[in-house]
Design an enzyme around this catalytic site. Structure first.
Site, PDB file in Angstrom:
ATOM      1  CG  HIS A 102      -3.162   7.387  -1.916  1.00  0.00           C
ATOM      2  ND1 HIS A 102      -2.627   6.565  -0.950  1.00  0.00           N
ATOM      3  CD2 HIS A 102      -3.113   6.699  -3.066  1.00  0.00           C
ATOM      4  CE1 HIS A 102      -2.268   5.418  -1.516  1.00  0.00           C
ATOM      5  NE2 HIS A 102      -2.545   5.470  -2.795  1.00  0.00           N
TER       6      HIS A 102
ATOM      7  CD  GLU B 281      -3.801   2.630  -0.953  1.00  0.00           C
ATOM      8  OE1 GLU B 281      -2.754   2.712  -0.289  1.00  0.00           O
ATOM      9  OE2 GLU B 281      -3.824   2.391  -2.170  1.00  0.00           O
TER      10      GLU B 281
ATOM     11  CB  VAL C  89      -1.997  11.478 -11.642  1.00  0.00           C
ATOM     12  CG1 VAL C  89      -2.398  10.594 -12.794  1.00  0.00           C
ATOM     13  CG2 VAL C  89      -0.685  12.205 -11.938  1.00  0.00           C
TER      14      VAL C  89
HETATM   15 CO    CO Z   1      -2.505   3.658  -3.847  1.00  0.00          CO
END
Ligand code: CO
Length: 289
Positions: A168, A198, A226
């Site tokens: 992430h 990100e 997930v």
């Molecule tokens: Co996000």
């Protein structure tokens, strides 16, 4: 005198508990995750992990909370109700639970993890035993254990091939976790590169490495609990800016696997041992009292 009064209060509240619950303390494990609106994947990952934890701790009632209010709203429209962490803790306290272990299913000790820690702290006086477990990538041994568990379940790749994980990434200082993850993957000789959607390292960093190491074929997997929005769209989507499209455009052969880490039983087991660790630490704190 002050100490005596405190002791007396403890004795009194102890008597109360026995009177109300007949000696049975109500205990809960609140399993906290960001959440997902991908219902099928929710079952395969978050729900499967919750069930694994419930099976390991039959004396505890296992409850669910999500940190994402957006996900909670989306699910509510579909008739699926999930508490926020605050609500989950308030509900347990109101229902007479006296012990609560909060186990986040987060990967790193980032923004959300610290937010959960803060929320839990508000309920210090609402439970006689209240503690929070660690995410996967916390202490160094946790990194090794988690990466072993994940990589044992990776597809095998031949020469000129590699796995690329999409993590992430975050603006939080814990973004540095991804550097340690990559360092350990290299030390173990796993043909795996980690980029983040990100944060840093990004896909450009990964592509530099792929070129440097003569990789021609890539298997993309999410390094996330997930396989939700980021995995389906940013990683494996058909839009021109997905990792799959960019890598394909650059001439790599690409396949994608939409498997969240929460699907891997060995990863679920690490969360179970995180709960076990917290219980051991509060037991020893009790003994020291
Ligand atoms: Co996000």
């Amino acid at each position: 005198m002050r100490l005596q009064r405190t002791l007396m209060l403890l004795v009194l509240s102890g008597t109360c508990l026995i009177a109300v619950y007949g000696g049975n303390v109500k205990k809960a494990i609140l399993v906290v995750s960001f959440g997902t609106s991908y219902e099928d994947n929710l079952k395969l990952t978050i729900e499967a992990t919750e069930k694994r934890i419930a099976a390991a701790f039959p004396d505890y009632e296992v409850r669910r909370a999500f940190t994402s209010s957006i996900v909670i709203k989306v699910l509510k429209k579909k008739g699926i109700l999930v508490n926020e962490v605050d609500e989950g803790l308030a509900e347990l306290a109101a229902q007479g639970f006296t012990e609560c272990i909060v186990q986040p299913l987060h990967l790193i000790t980032g923004e959300e993890y610290h937010q959960v820690v803060k929320t839990v702290a508000k309920y210090r006086t609402s439970f006689s035993r209240l503690a929070i477990g660690m995410p996967l990538f916390a202490e160094t041994a946790g990194y090794f254990r988690t990466l072993d568990a994940i990589c044992a379940n990776n597809p095998t790749v031949g020469s000129g091939e590699a796995i690329v994980f999409m993590g992430h990434g975050t603006h939080h200082p814990a973004n540095s976790s991804y550097a340690l993850i990559q360092m350990i993957l290299e030390a173990k000789g796993f043909p795996v590169y980690v980029g983040t959607v990100e944060g840093y390292p990004d896909l450009d960093w990964v592509m530099d490495r792929l070129d440097r190491d003569g990789i021609k074929m890539v298997t993309l997997l999410p390094l996330m609990l997930v396989a939700g929005d980021h995995a389906n769209n940013d990683m494996a989507g058909d839009e021109a800016d997905s990792w799959k499209s960019i890598l394909t455009e650059k001439g790599f052969a690409v396949r994608t696997i939409l498997r969240g880490l929460g699907e891997v039983p060995a990863v679920q087991d690490i969360y179970v041992s995180r709960v076990r660790e917290v219980l051991a630490s509060i037991d020893s704190a009790d003994d020291a009292d």
